[in-house]
Design a protein around this motif. Structure first.
Motif, PDB file in Angstrom:
ATOM      1  N   ASP A  39      -6.169  47.091 -28.370  1.00  0.00           N
ATOM      2  CA  ASP A  39      -4.970  46.749 -27.592  1.00  0.00           C
ATOM      3  C   ASP A  39      -3.681  47.169 -28.304  1.00  0.00           C
ATOM      4  OD1 ASP A  39      -4.997  44.892 -29.619  1.00  0.00           O
ATOM      5  OD2 ASP A  39      -5.159  43.132 -28.316  1.00  0.00           O
ATOM      6  N   HIS A  41      -1.369  50.440 -28.622  1.00  0.00           N
ATOM      7  CA  HIS A  41      -1.195  51.761 -28.000  1.00  0.00           C
ATOM      8  C   HIS A  41       0.260  52.182 -28.120  1.00  0.00           C
ATOM      9  CE1 HIS A  41      -0.961  54.399 -24.146  1.00  0.00           C
ATOM     10  NE2 HIS A  41      -1.211  55.140 -25.220  1.00  0.00           N
ATOM     11  N   GLU A  74      -4.294  54.856 -30.196  1.00  0.00           N
ATOM     12  CA  GLU A  74      -4.830  54.766 -28.842  1.00  0.00           C
ATOM     13  C   GLU A  74      -6.345  54.593 -28.920  1.00  0.00           C
ATOM     14  OE1 GLU A  74      -4.296  56.904 -24.462  1.00  0.00           O
ATOM     15  OE2 GLU A  74      -3.809  58.038 -26.280  1.00  0.00           O
ATOM     16  N   ARG A 408       1.011  43.726 -28.596  1.00  0.00           N
ATOM     17  CA  ARG A 408      -0.298  44.166 -28.142  1.00  0.00           C
ATOM     18  C   ARG A 408      -0.299  44.261 -26.614  1.00  0.00           C
ATOM     19  NH1 ARG A 408      -4.048  40.807 -26.013  1.00  0.00           N
ATOM     20  NH2 ARG A 408      -3.513  38.598 -25.874  1.00  0.00           N
ATOM     21  N   ILE A 409      -1.178  45.078 -26.074  1.00  0.00           N
ATOM     22  CA  ILE A 409      -1.313  45.180 -24.627  1.00  0.00           C
ATOM     23  C   ILE A 409      -1.717  43.802 -24.093  1.00  0.00           C
ATOM     24  CG2 ILE A 409      -2.612  46.257 -22.754  1.00  0.00           C
ATOM     25  CD1 ILE A 409      -2.976  48.691 -24.580  1.00  0.00           C
ATOM     26  N   GLY A 410      -0.952  43.283 -23.138  1.00  0.00           N
ATOM     27  CA  GLY A 410      -1.225  41.962 -22.597  1.00  0.00           C
ATOM     28  C   GLY A 410      -0.635  40.829 -23.404  1.00  0.00           C
ATOM     29  N   GLY A 417       1.249  40.429 -31.454  1.00  0.00           N
ATOM     30  CA  GLY A 417       1.186  41.871 -31.684  1.00  0.00           C
ATOM     31  C   GLY A 417       0.925  42.178 -33.140  1.00  0.00           C
ATOM     32  N   ALA A 465       6.286  52.378 -27.463  1.00  0.00           N
ATOM     33  CA  ALA A 465       5.123  51.932 -26.702  1.00  0.00           C
ATOM     34  C   ALA A 465       4.517  53.110 -25.936  1.00  0.00           C
ATOM     35  CB  ALA A 465       5.510  50.822 -25.734  1.00  0.00           C
ATOM     36  N   ASP A 467       3.119  53.441 -23.089  1.00  0.00           N
ATOM     37  CA  ASP A 467       3.433  53.617 -21.669  1.00  0.00           C
ATOM     38  C   ASP A 467       4.890  54.018 -21.444  1.00  0.00           C
ATOM     39  OD1 ASP A 467       4.420  51.168 -22.509  1.00  0.00           O
ATOM     40  OD2 ASP A 467       4.032  50.161 -20.615  1.00  0.00           O
TER      41      ASP A 467
END
Length: 471
Positions: A39, A41, A74, A408-410, A417, A465, A467
């Motif tokens: 998680d 990325h 990733e 962290r993702i989510g 994180g 990040a 994204d």
């Protein structure tokens, strides 16, 4: 024939831990000691001085050409790249010289407003999906691809940049705006501006001052910019002879709070004790108060060491001794209050950048080794509300970098994180990236990533990040 000694033989900031790394490397699918979380990325990127040519004359550590070091994560894997920042002055130096030197030489006033070599070596921000490399004396931003580090060119915001941009300008994570400040070395003003998330200059204003100033950072809240008028300025002979010679004035410090889309005459000045501030952790609004957390310099008590020859004074001045402080400026009453959070030496504070300009609880500062030279021997996680802290020290003798915080993702809260840092063993030149789970900070790295090349000591970085990176 005996070789003639070079003035830089005694300059500690181009040897050992501080020596340039001139190889530009790319390494994919790096080995990992421990386990990288799935998680995580994005890219942690760090800027710093890295002379392209061996300095022949007086050389300050801050003069080196900008070089970016990046670790990209990733799917539980990591890639490393490092590249020079292709500022116009750096490219000119590669082909015969840009016509300007560093801060230990007389300023080249004939070049106009840009009087020293612009190295874009100080800070990095992610704006509009790309990196911008920034310079501390106030220069031209340089755009880079956040994934490959390819230099895309100097940034003028469609030709509308009024002058320059200083390092430590900010990006508002909610609006995507880039909020910047600028100052002149020789004229009595500062300025500030706003660039939209689509890279359009939407606001610019000047602030008149009693004399030229040397600010280093600014604060940003939801509605305000906080400008710094601090009592460290050029000497009269420095101004007259265009030399970087500074002095402390017998006056207090002032913080200027101004609406981010306001005019220069709307600044509210709050006067406080004499101090100098290099770096702000965060700022926000709380009721009638504008709150700012930063590292306040304290005397280092060092005497010039003759072992460094002509660089003895430079080494003493650069010993970055500072402690974390909070200032509260009441917009209703005009009162300013301050408190010290800790007496340990630390600097280069970073936060979860998603909280920039909004109330935050956590700051991650580097710990300063009690030495003459700048070496970050660990990291300190501060609770900005209570002053409580946790410590994660690097291996004995190693030097670290300013860290980056990667949500962290989510993620469900502010410190959900990872804290990421480049660390180097100055003895053998071995470098690694350390990844720390922020909620278990004192437990140390959950993953260590050996790197294919040495990462010298450097300056500031940012988390990009995955994204948000524009390919």
């Amino acid at each position: 024939m005996t070789a003639q000694p070079n003035i830089n033989d005694l300059n500690p900031y181009i040897h050992g831990f501080y020596a340039p790394q001139r190889r530009e490397l790319t390494a994919l699918d790096l080995p990992v000691i421990g386990e990288l979380p799935k998680d995580l990325h994005g890219a942690f990127v760090r800027n710093g001085p890295n002379p392209f040519n061996d300095p022949q004359g007086p050389h300050h550590w801050f003069d080196g050409d900008g070089m970016i070091h990046a670790i990209y994560f990733e799917n539980g894997k990591a890639e490393y790249r490092n590249r020079y920042v292709g500022s116009a002055d750096h490219l000119a130096d590669r082909t015969g010289g840009c016509g300007a030197g560093g801060v230990l030489l007389p300023a080249t006033r004939s070049r106009g407003e840009k009087v020293y070599k612009d190295t874009a070596n100080t800070d990095l921000v992610l704006h509009n999906g790309q990196l911008m490399a920034l310079w501390y004396i106030s220069g031209t931003p340089v755009r880079l691809n956040a994934r490959t580090l390819e230099t895309l060119g100097e940034e003028t915001f469609g030709g509308h940049l009024p002058r320059h941009v200083s390092a430590h300008s900010k990006v508002d994570p909610l609006t995507g705006e880039f909020v910047f400040f600028d100052y002149s070395l020789y004229e009595p003003w500062m300025s500030f501006g706003v660039v939209s998330k689509d890279n359009e200059l939407t606001h610019f204003a000047k602030v008149d001052l009693p004399g030229p100033r040397l600010p280093h950072d600014m604060g940003l809240t939801k509605n305000y910019i906080i400008l710094h008028d601090l009592p460290v300025v050029f000497t009269e002979s420095g101004l007259r002879n265009s030399m970087w010679q500074i002095q402390t004035q017998n006056r207090g410090a002032r913080f200027g709070v101004v609406p981010r889309n306001g005019s220069g005459d709307q600044v509210r000045w709050f006067e406080t004790d004499p101090c100098y501030i290099y770096h702000v952790a965060n700022a926000w609004e709380e009721g009638d108060e504008v709150v700012m957390h930063a590292c306040r310099m304290v005397p280092n008590g060092l005497k010039p060491n003759p072992a460094y020859g002509a660089y003895a004074t430079m080494v003493t001045v650069m010993a970055l001794h500072a402690v974390p402080f909070e200032w509260r400026m009441n917009m209703a009453t005009g009162e300013i209050r301050q408190r010290q959070l800790d007496d340990r030496l630390g600097e280069f504070p970073i936060i979860n950048q998603e909280y920039t300009g909004r109330k935050s609880r956590w700051s991650y500062n580097v710990s300063m080794a009690p030495e003459e030279l700048q070496r970050f021997d660990g990291l300190i996680k501060y609770n900005l509300e209570t002053g409580d802290s946790e410590v994660c020290m690097h291996p004995a003798g190693w030097g670290g970098s300013e860290a980056g915080f990667a949500p962290r993702i989510g993620a469900v809260d502010e410190d959900d994180g990872y804290v990421i840092s480049f660390v180097t063993d100055p003895v053998n030149g071995r470098s690694e990236v350390h990844v720390i789970a922020a909620k278990n900070f004192a437990d140390g790295p959950i993953a260590r990533i050996p790197l294919p090349g040495r990462v010298p000591a450097g300056f500031h970085g940012t988390w990009a990040a995955g994204d948000l990176i524009r390919n």
